[in-house]
Design a protein around this motif. Structure first.
Motif, PDB file in Angstrom:
ATOM      1  N   GLU A  13      -9.670 -52.570 -18.558  1.00  0.00           N
ATOM      2  CA  GLU A  13      -8.339 -52.253 -19.073  1.00  0.00           C
ATOM      3  C   GLU A  13      -7.625 -51.215 -18.201  1.00  0.00           C
ATOM      4  N   ASP A  14      -8.366 -50.185 -17.765  1.00  0.00           N
ATOM      5  CA  ASP A  14      -7.771 -49.109 -16.971  1.00  0.00           C
ATOM      6  C   ASP A  14      -7.978 -49.299 -15.464  1.00  0.00           C
ATOM      7  N   ALA A  15      -8.855 -50.215 -15.092  1.00  0.00           N
ATOM      8  CA  ALA A  15      -9.196 -50.494 -13.685  1.00  0.00           C
ATOM      9  C   ALA A  15      -9.724 -49.240 -12.970  1.00  0.00           C
ATOM     10  N   HIS A  30     -12.240 -39.951 -15.376  1.00  0.00           N
ATOM     11  CA  HIS A  30     -12.241 -41.233 -14.683  1.00  0.00           C
ATOM     12  C   HIS A  30     -12.116 -41.022 -13.182  1.00  0.00           C
ATOM     13  N   GLY A  31     -12.424 -42.085 -12.426  1.00  0.00           N
ATOM     14  CA  GLY A  31     -12.308 -42.029 -10.973  1.00  0.00           C
ATOM     15  C   GLY A  31     -12.362 -43.423 -10.385  1.00  0.00           C
ATOM     16  N   ASP A  32     -12.063 -43.511  -9.101  1.00  0.00           N
ATOM     17  CA  ASP A  32     -12.080 -44.800  -8.408  1.00  0.00           C
ATOM     18  C   ASP A  32     -13.494 -45.289  -8.114  1.00  0.00           C
TER      19      ASP A  32
END
Length: 86
Positions: A13-15, A30-32
């Motif tokens: 959902e947030d990629a 969060h992070g990549d």
């Protein structure tokens, strides 16, 4: 810092990768990459614990310390002994 459980997972959902500390609800980042999400979570956890230490909220114990311990292997019956007893 005490050892708190950490969950890292991908969010479609947030990629992005999400890292959460369930015992410190709400505490997430969060992070990549999983590593980036974990690094961001560690910062968030330190800040969360600072706020808790100031008396703003309850200071939780890590869930792992609340899990009952299993008996040591020396006191457990081997599986073969259990099967024969039944």
């Amino acid at each position: 810092m005490k050892k708190y459980a950490i969950i890292v997972y991908w969010s479609d959902e947030d990629a992005v990768w999400i890292a959460e500390a369930p015992d410190l609800d709400p505490c997430a980042a969060h992070g990549d990459t999983p590593e980036q999400a974990l690094a961001e979570l560690r910062v968030a956890m330190e800040l969360w614990l600072e706020v808790a230490a100031s008396g703003a909220c309850l200071f939780p114990s890590p869930a792992i310390s609340r899990i009952p311990r299993l008996p040591s292997r020396s006191r457990q019956k081997p599986m073969a002994a259990i099967s024969k007893a039944q």
